[in-house]
Design an enzyme around this catalytic site. Structure first.
Site, PDB file in Angstrom:
ATOM      1  N   SER A  61      -9.950  -0.359   6.984  1.00 16.99           N
ATOM      2  CA  SER A  61      -9.362  -0.199   5.654  1.00 16.99           C
ATOM      3  C   SER A  61      -8.829  -1.486   5.053  1.00 16.99           C
ATOM      4  CB  SER A  61      -8.235   0.837   5.699  1.00 16.99           C
ATOM      5  OG  SER A  61      -8.753   2.121   5.968  1.00 16.99           O
ATOM      6  N   LYS A  63       0.846  -1.196   0.000  1.00 19.33           N
ATOM      7  CA  LYS A  63       0.000   0.000   0.000  1.00 19.33           C
ATOM      8  C   LYS A  63       0.880   1.245   0.000  1.00 19.33           C
ATOM      9  CE  LYS A  63      -3.846   2.034   2.641  1.00 19.33           C
ATOM     10  NZ  LYS A  63      -4.810   1.779   3.740  1.00 19.33           N
ATOM     11  N   SER A 101      -9.499   1.945   2.818  1.00 12.16           N
ATOM     12  CA  SER A 101      -8.606   2.703   1.966  1.00 12.16           C
ATOM     13  C   SER A 101      -7.652   1.825   1.171  1.00 12.16           C
ATOM     14  CB  SER A 101      -7.814   3.716   2.795  1.00 12.16           C
ATOM     15  OG  SER A 101      -6.966   3.077   3.741  1.00 12.16           O
TER      16      SER A 101
END
Length: 472
Positions: free
Chosen positions: A181, A83, A157
């Site tokens: 997330s 990420k 996210s």
């Protein structure tokens, strides 16, 4: 974009990749070539923000092959994504905000452990800007969609991390989970989302959203992949003030499974999702002893996250950027950050005191159960629906996830199938801190996936100094 995939296309597992590399039918270089081709074939679909150039990826794979004792490495040549809020040396960390971007000078220890174990770094995955959001639409880059198509959101996210696994490009991806997330995008793309107990995986090198709540998590296609990867990543880091040791492994016996009363569950008018979850609940007793457990204190804690002063913690990291570059921030994210400015020290202490009361109440519940099973999400949305009602939709997506880190819980999001209209549904197995192995054992049972003997970990030593010199 025209990508109506309709279902995840999970690729080879970690075990399968390792077996092919060990037998000689495959190799890290061949695997790297497959991954590069797969990513190139998709084009810009919002999964990746940057990838290692093909020639460099092949060279990195060759370097892994040439290491002494390479074939004994636990993740020999296994590709993975990271990420883009987590540092990899020499690679820009953008947090999905181009004007915020910087080039990392060191690799996050959690990622370095993977590299030391022979894993192959592929690139940085997309996210809701500043890791603020559960829907995947808050990015200036291409807005990703769920693999289930029909313009469904990808979730966030950690949108790109979930998609990279669901598209079969990598067997696992590193994500984060502060408020859901890592669980919500897993649910929306039909993969496993593992949010470990906070502190088991070092957060050094992670740009914080809420530092007291942040947690590095994993996306994977199966529990065995989670087990193999977490065995490498878990370990105390004295540079991380929240670091702690892993708890005991699962020792056998019946698991006490908490289920909330049906009338406490919320599906926001989505009858299909309600029916799907209740059908799953009806067979939970196959996996353990069911006890009814109220969800009320959990939900009360969740309300503190965005309706309380924890939103102000995001300003510790982003206040200066907000003041100096407000127009560089996604409008929804900018409004959320500014909402943190209204809270006082008095508000913070009042919320901390209330949270402590709820922690004590929930702590007593763990004396009667080992795990709590809830929906991961109560409903789904299209991209247009989220963009029309960004805060309201996001709040609904976090209904069953916001309280997790506030109450010091761990969670495993487990894919369960689709509704009659083709939308994914998922359950999350929650458990008290440092009982990760119990939750993972239950998750494996739900997925009808046998676990390897000794898959549980009690503690993992830090890499020796001689093994941490390699970087991407």
């Amino acid at each position: 974009m025209g990508y109506e995939v309709g279902a995840p296309a999970i690729g080879p597992s970690v075990e399968e990749i390792l077996a092919s590399h060990a037998s000689g039918t495959g190799s890290p270089t061949k695997t790297a070539l497959r991954v590069a081709d797969s990513i190139a074939a998709r084009g810009d679909d919002g999964t990746w923000l940057s990838t290692v150039p093909r020639e460099d990826l092949l060279a990195a794979a060759a370097d892994v092959e040439n290491r002494p004792g390479a074939r004994t490495l636990p993740l020999y040549g296994v590709p993975f994504g990271v990420k883009d809020s987590i540092d990899v040396e020499g690679v820009p960390t953008t947090l999905s905000c181009p004007d915020y971007a910087y080039t990392a000078t060191a690799t996050a220890p959690a990622v370095q452990r993977l590299l030391d174990a022979g894993a192959l770094y592929v690139g940085k995955t997309n996210l809701d800007q500043f890791a603020t959001g559960l829907n995947g639409t808050r990015t200036p880059y291409t807005v990703p969609r769920s693999v289930y198509g029909n313009e469904l959101i990808s979730g966030g996210s950690s949108s790109g991390s979930a998609l990279a696994v669901a598209l079969g490009q990598v067997p696992f991806a590193v994500a984060t989970d502060t408020a859901g997330s890592g669980r919500v995008p897993a649910a929306l793309n039909g993969v496993v989302g593992y949010k470990p107990s906070r502190g088991l995986i070092s957060t050094v090198g992670l740009v914080p959203a809420c530092k007291s709540l942040d947690c590095i998590s994993l996306m994977a296609g199966c529990i065995d992949d989670v087990d193999r990867v977490r065995a490498v990543m878990v370990g105390r880091d004295d540079d991380d003030p929240w670091s702690r040791d892993a708890g005991p492994g699962y020792t056998g016996g019946r698991i006490r499974i908490g289920l909330p009363p049906v009338d406490e569950l919320e599906f926001f008018g989505d009858d299909e999702m309600r029916s799907a979850h209740l059908a799953f609940r009806a067979r939970v007793e196959r996996f353990g002893d069911v006890v009814e457990m109220s969800l009320a204190p959990f939900l009360a804690a969740g309300e503190l996250l965005y309706q309380g002063p924890w939103v102000a913690e995001r300003l510790v990291e982003f206040a200066d950027f907000l003041a100096e570059h407000p127009d560089s921030i996604h409008p929804v994210v900018r409004d959320i950050l500014r909402s943190g400015e209204k809270y006082s020290a008095k508000d913070a202490f009042a919320a901390l005191q209330r949270l402590q009361e709820l922690k004590a109440e929930v702590g007593r519940l763990w004396q009667r159960m080992d795990a709590l099973v809830v929906p991961t999400i109560g409903t789904t949305f299209t991209v247009d629906e989220v963009q029309a009602r960004p805060i309201e939709c996001n709040t609904m997506l976090g209904h069953y996830t916001h309280f997790g880190n506030l109450l010091d819980l761990l969670g495993v999001a487990v894919p369960l199938g689709t509704t009659p209209s083709g939308r994914p549904y998922s359950a999350t197995i929650l458990a008290a801190a440092c009982t990760d192995d119990i939750a993972l054992h239950l998750a494996a049972a739900v997925l009808d996936e046998p676990r390897r003997t000794g898959a549980g970990i009690a503690a993992v030593p830090s890499p020796s100094p001689s093994t941490v010199e390699e970087s991407v």
